[in-house]
Motif scaffolding. Structure first.
Motif, PDB file in Angstrom:
ATOM      1  N   SER A  15       0.817  -1.212   0.000  1.00 14.00           N
ATOM      2  CA  SER A  15       0.000   0.000   0.000  1.00 14.00           C
ATOM      3  C   SER A  15       0.853   1.265   0.000  1.00 14.00           C
ATOM      4  CB  SER A  15      -0.929   0.002   1.202  1.00 14.00           C
ATOM      5  OG  SER A  15      -0.173   0.128   2.383  1.00 14.00           O
ATOM      6  N   LEU A  16       2.135   1.092   0.389  1.00 17.03           N
ATOM      7  CA  LEU A  16       2.987   2.271   0.439  1.00 17.03           C
ATOM      8  C   LEU A  16       3.235   2.866  -0.960  1.00 17.03           C
ATOM      9  CD1 LEU A  16       3.438   2.375   3.420  1.00 17.03           C
ATOM     10  CD2 LEU A  16       5.875   2.389   3.025  1.00 17.03           C
ATOM     11  N   GLU A  68       3.289  15.290  -4.984  1.00 18.21           N
ATOM     12  CA  GLU A  68       3.484  16.497  -4.181  1.00 18.21           C
ATOM     13  C   GLU A  68       4.756  17.228  -4.601  1.00 18.21           C
ATOM     14  OE1 GLU A  68       2.187  16.558   0.254  1.00 18.21           O
ATOM     15  OE2 GLU A  68       2.524  14.453  -0.244  1.00 18.21           O
ATOM     16  N   GLN A 105       1.989   9.587  -4.133  1.00 21.67           N
ATOM     17  CA  GLN A 105       1.554  10.884  -3.617  1.00 21.67           C
ATOM     18  C   GLN A 105       2.745  11.819  -3.414  1.00 21.67           C
ATOM     19  OE1 GLN A 105      -0.514  10.939   0.194  1.00 21.67           O
ATOM     20  NE2 GLN A 105      -1.995  12.311  -0.764  1.00 21.67           N
ATOM     21  N   GLY A 134       1.082   3.914  -2.704  1.00 26.25           N
ATOM     22  CA  GLY A 134       0.243   5.110  -2.688  1.00 26.25           C
ATOM     23  C   GLY A 134       0.997   6.294  -2.116  1.00 26.25           C
ATOM     24  N   LYS A 135       1.754   6.042  -1.039  1.00 29.47           N
ATOM     25  CA  LYS A 135       2.499   7.126  -0.438  1.00 29.47           C
ATOM     26  C   LYS A 135       3.580   7.632  -1.398  1.00 29.47           C
ATOM     27  CE  LYS A 135       1.955   8.492   3.196  1.00 29.47           C
ATOM     28  NZ  LYS A 135       0.979   9.533   3.593  1.00 29.47           N
ATOM     29  N   ILE A 181      -4.483   2.847  -6.735  1.00 26.24           N
ATOM     30  CA  ILE A 181      -4.259   4.181  -6.210  1.00 26.24           C
ATOM     31  C   ILE A 181      -3.946   5.211  -7.314  1.00 26.24           C
ATOM     32  CG2 ILE A 181      -2.778   5.548  -4.655  1.00 26.24           C
ATOM     33  CD1 ILE A 181      -2.495   2.846  -3.081  1.00 26.24           C
ATOM     34  N   GLU A 224      -6.689   7.353  -8.436  1.00 24.07           N
ATOM     35  CA  GLU A 224      -7.157   8.283  -7.398  1.00 24.07           C
ATOM     36  C   GLU A 224      -6.311   9.546  -7.400  1.00 24.07           C
ATOM     37  OE1 GLU A 224      -7.306   6.612  -3.460  1.00 24.07           O
ATOM     38  OE2 GLU A 224      -8.507   4.894  -4.127  1.00 24.07           O
ATOM     39  N   TYR A 255      10.239   7.859   0.817  1.00 25.94           N
ATOM     40  CA  TYR A 255       9.394   7.625   1.982  1.00 25.94           C
ATOM     41  C   TYR A 255       9.815   6.242   2.448  1.00 25.94           C
ATOM     42  CZ  TYR A 255       5.242   7.452   4.944  1.00 25.94           C
ATOM     43  OH  TYR A 255       4.381   7.374   6.010  1.00 25.94           O
TER      44      TYR A 255
END
Lengths: 673, 328
Positions: B147-148, B158, B154, B150-151, B188, B191, B264
């Motif tokens: 799921s990371l 960003e 993102q 997604g981070k 993701i 999204e 991250y």
């Protein structure tokens, strides 16, 4: 002194504890008892104290731990708090997101935070694991995290586990002001580890946290938490779970690995969690163990000291007693020469002194006794001798007395006829004279006259001889009477030469009478100047008779041994010595051996065969001469050659002398027909 | 007293040889199979952290712990060989890095305890039956979830808000992992308005080919997924990203220090420290199957400000707030 009985030896099998042992055992036993009692009391008190202490400490730690867990949650709640200001929902979404990011930086336990608007829709979600979502509009209006938060301001959701492993909890905090929204945070409870692992409980104790159902939330060993551990079956946890209000807040229990622990718990009411602290029983009881060890060590030390002191004292006490015992044994064995040396300065030393004194006394008594016994034995022997002598003397005296009586009786009886003989002989002689006168006047033939004159003359001569010998016999009888008298009679002035002559005649005739074949040459050497002396004539006569008869006996003995060629002789002489008169009686007989010479004046000493002498002769003579008359008697002799007795009599020696015993015999007959 | 000394001496003399043996016996053996090469910047971090942590637990390298350290250089074949040799030396436990080493070890042994680290989804890969109860001879630590992705996406968005395409680089040989990332990217990406796809790469040429091809079209960004190949070829990817002016997000801090744009990530040292804890417990007799797999809980945002400047990117305040470390 006889040997003392040796003390009866105990049978060897029987065990005998020596005095030192008894003393040491008593001493050590007493100390041990005191120490044991002290230790037991100490331990009992200590155990209770230690237990109560440990429980109190654990209880306190449990409450402290619960407070820290509560503080952990409160901190999160506070952190969330600054996103719940009344005006917060009116700020820009970017700013809101920024605030959430800051919140998550501040509170690492928060994994995800979201904002529900007053209608319960999700407006913002920021997560560490997922992309941030803005305005998703998800409806949570009926979810407890919204409704309960609005109701109670803060809502703590139930603990749940992500992927069946990590414990999480939802915390929802309603915003301030009217018509509020709710900030919802997902809190990773794994991070309570940071709190729990810093709760130190002794060296090996720790804290852990369970839910109200007993599910483990936090434990220093994170793997236990992640392993989805349910502790509700553990007695300590089961007892603490809600609904068991009566249960104590501490418990002695066994942990998962079976080790015994002391566990206490406290609850965190608003979360419904239970915080446990537990300490290995061994560690909890460590102060107790320490005190036990201390007590035991003290007891051990005490025992050691007591043993050392007891042994020392016992030895100290027993060594002198042993010495005393050895000394007493030596004394008992009769060895009184050594002394017990003890320098303890106490009763035992005194006792030793007493023993020594006793031994000294015994030794002295022993020695004195021996001397006394010896002396007494000697005395006894002497007495026995004396007694025997006295006895024989008595017998002899009795014999003499009877002999004297006999002699007196015989002499008396003889004297009467002898008086007749003498008187009638004298009468006859006168009658012969008268006859001769008558015949002269008568005419007779010459031849007849001549014959008659011749016969008358012969008769006269015969009668003279009869008279002469009659007188002699009379003298002998008189002497016999004299001698038979035991008494000394009166002292008077006596012509010594006459006395000596008379005694010599008496002795000689006595000897001749005893033995018809007896022959001896008598030599007389009388000093005419000897004169008179005041003496007891009877006693002196006895002495002279004694000496003379001894002389005769000696010559007779020698004659028997020497045979022909030997001329026995007895010489008697008198001398004038001025105030004294000396009388010598010398024989050429056997002489006196040197061994006899020393004892010859002792009473009852005799060399004659039994029955012939009394042994009293010389003794009596000595007494008479020396004690009665104050004179002396000396003897000069050469064995086989001669014996000469020299008597010295003072002329007035008898005067001061005590009168001797009265004569026992009958009065002398006066010669009546 | 003297007699006792003598007897004690005799006893000691009798015991000494056996003591020597038992000491040799007591010496434990740890195998370390690293996917990185010795030159990788994280290699010394891992090795030294491990050494220090184990020392903290009482295990001293070369004394009571023989250490068999192998660098795989991302070469699966080489690592297979290394594993065989290592197991032949009968280690008491093996520490495996990443899915590559863990897979090799899982195939090679069913008995030797293996502690893995720096991998994702051990359940999906079949290493363990569940996170809480591994029930086998493997357990360890995961650093990321799928799921990371997604981070990372993102973070890329960003950093470079106009990004519309993303290329995720990964070795495609591990299907479960590939599927996991693929699914997450597909879920993701839309999204976030990013068209994300995966490029399977095995070596430098493939990387160059994939990146060069991807860079031909604009608004693109790179997601460098945590993997042996991307780890080994980090400098090349960074160089390619720079060359093509592609914003790129990485999974490891080391790559940011090498010039990558942002990451991250989790703390490698922390993970190694925890792995050392498990090694210690297993050496002391803990059962591998009962030690749960632990996931990382703390994540770090690391940004290389210079690279950002080079790419002409400005860092927003919210991103600045997120950043745990800014590298100049």
């Amino acid at each position: 002194m006889t040997k003392l009985d040796t003390p009866p030896r105990a049978p060897p099998k029987q065990f005998r504890l020596p005095l030192s042992g008894k003393f040491a055992v008593a001493f050590v036993g007493l100390v041990t008892l005191v120490l044991l009692i002290n230790g037991a009391v100490d331990l009992m008190l200590n155990f209770r104290d230690a237990k109560e202490n440990a429980i109190a400490v654990q209880r306190e730690k449990a409450h402290a731990a619960a407070e820290r867990v509560d503080a952990f949650v409160s901190e999160i709640e506070n952190q969330i708090g600054w996103t719940t200001r009344a005006e917060w929902r009116r700020i820009a979404p970017d700013q809101q997101r920024y605030d959430f990011i800051r919140l998550m930086r501040q509170a690492p336990a928060i994994t995800e935070v979201s904002y529900l608007d007053p209608s319960g829709r999700e407006q913002l979600r920021v997560s560490r694991l997922e992309p941030d979502v803005i305005g998703s509009g998800k409806d949570f209006s009926t979810s407890p995290r919204f409704t309960q938060a609005l109701k109670d301001k803060t809502w703590f959701g139930p603990v749940y586990f992500r992927r069946g492993s990590e414990p999480y909890m939802t915390v929802a905090v309603a915003h301030a002001g009217r018509d509020p929204g709710v900030t919802v945070a997902e809190v990773n409870l794994k991070l309570i580890w940071d709190v729990v692992s810093t709760i130190h409980n002794g060296a090996n104790g720790y804290a852990f946290v369970t839910t109200a159902t007993g599910r483990l939330i936090a434990h220093p060993d994170l793997s236990l938490v992640l392993r989805d551990t349910d502790l509700s079956s553990l007695p300590e946890v089961a007892a603490a779970l809600p609904g068991k209000d009566g249960a104590r807040d501490y418990q002695l229990a066994s942990w998962l690995d079976g080790s015994l622990v002391l566990a206490a718990h406290a609850s965190v009411p608003r979360l419904g969690w239970i915080v446990f602290v537990q300490l290995p029983l061994r560690e909890a009881m460590e102060p107790l163990m320490e005190s036990v060890l201390q007590t035991l060590a003290l007891m051990g030390l005490g025992l050691l000291l007591a043993t050392v002191a007891g042994t020392f004292l016992a030895r100290r006490m027993v060594v002198p007693i042993r010495q005393l015992q050895d000394g007493a044994e030596r004394f008992g064995a009769g060895d009184l020469s050594e002394r017990i040396v003890i320098r303890t300065g106490d009763e035992i030393e005194t006792l030793a002194h007493r023993f020594n004194a006793m031994a000294s006394r015994i030794q002295d008594s022993y020695e004195t006794l021996e001397a006394k016994v010896e002396e007494r034995t000697r005395d006894l022997n002497q007495s026995l001798d004396d007694l025997q002598k006295a006895q024989s003397r008595l017998v002899q005296s009795e014999k003499l007395a009877s002999l004297g009586q006999l002699t007196a009786g015989i002499a008396h009886e003889i004297k009467n006829p002898l008086n007749f003989v003498n008187n009638f002989a004298a009468l006859s002689k006168e009658l012969v004279d008268e006859l001769t006168g008558m015949l002269e006047s008568a005419s007779l033939p010459a031849d007849i006259r001549e014959e008659a004159d011749e016969i008358a003359e012969m008769l006269k001569n015969n009668l003279d001889k009869v008279i002469q010998h009659g007188k002699r016999a009379d003298s002998i009888v008189k002497n016999m009477l004299l001698h038979s008298r035991t008494g000394s009679g009166e002292h008077r002035l006596v012509d010594i030469n006459a006395l000596v002559e008379e005694s010599l005649n008496l002795a000689y005739h006595g000897a001749r009478a005893a033995k018809p074949g007896f022959n001896v040459t008598l030599e007389r050497d009388f000093d005419p100047a000897a004169g008179m002396a005041d003496i007891y004539p009877q006693e002196i006569t006895r002495v002279l008779l004694n000496l003379m008869s001894n002389g005769f006996y000696a010559t007779e003995k020698k004659a028997a041994a020497a045979g022909a060629g030997y001329a026995p002789a007895l010489a008697v002489s008198t001398r004038d010595r001025g105030d004294a008169i000396e009388i010598r009686v010398r024989d050429n007989g056997t002489g006196i051996p040197e061994s006899v010479k020393a004892k010859m004046f002792d009473p009852f000493f005799t060399t004659k065969p039994a029955g012939e002498g009394t042994g009293l002769g010389l003794s009596l003579s000595h007494d008479i001469l020396v004690k009665q008359h104050g004179g002396t008697v000396d003897v000069a002799t050469q064995p086989g050659q001669f014996t000469e007795f020299t008597i010295t009599l003072p002329r007035g020696g008898a005067a001061p002398a005590e009168p001797a015993a009265k004569p026992v015999s009958a009065s002398e007959p006066e010669g009546q027909p | 007293m003297r007699r006792r000394d003598v007897i004690a001496g005799l006893g000691g003399a009798a015991i000494l040889p056996t003591a020597g043996w038992s000491q040799a016996d007591k010496r434990r053996r740890l195998g370390i199979l690293l996917v990185y090469g010795a030159a990788h910047p994280d290699s010394p971090v891992i090795v030294e952290t491990l050494r220090a942590s184990l020392r903290g637990h009482g295990w001293i390298w070369g004394q009571n712990l023989a250490v068999d350290l192998q660098f795989g250089d991302g070469d699966t074949e080489k690592m297979g060989k290394q594993t065989e040799d290592m197991l032949a030396r009968q280690p008491d436990i093996v520490l495996a890095q990443g899915v590559v080493g863990t897979t090799v070890l899982q195939r090679a042994t069913k008995t030797t305890p293996v502690v893995f680290m720096m991998l994702q989804d051990p359940v999906g890969a079949g290493f363990v039956s569940s996170l809480s109860h591994p029930d086998g001879n493997l357990t360890g630590f995961t650093n990321f979830d799928f799921s990371l992705v997604g981070k990372w996406l993102q973070l890329l968005k960003e950093l470079s808000p106009e990004t519309g395409r993303a290329l995720a680089l990964i070795n495609p040989d591990y299907p479960a992992r590939l599927a996991g990332y693929t699914a997450e990217l597909a879920r993701i990406g839309p999204e976030l308005g990013i068209d994300a796809r995966i490029a399977g790469i095995h070596d430098a040429p493939e990387i160059e080919r994939a990146v060069t091809a991807f860079a031909k079209e604009p608004r693109g960004g790179l997601i460098v997924l945590p993997d042996a190949v991307t780890g080994i070829h980090g400098p090349q990817i960074i160089a390619l990203a720079a060359a093509h002016r592609l914003p790129a997000v990485y999974a490891y801090e080391a790559q940011i220090r090498q010039g990558g744009l942002a990451a991250y990530t989790t703390s490698v040292a922390q993970e190694v420290g925890r792995a050392a804890g498990y090694i210690d417990r297993i050496l002391r007799g803990a059962s591998v199957g009962s030690l749960p797999v632990q996931a990382a809980a703390r994540f770090l945002t690391v940004i290389n400000v210079r690279t950002a400047a080079t790419l002409g990117l400005t860092i927003s305040p919210s991103l600045m707030a997120k950043a745990d470390e800014l590298i100049e």
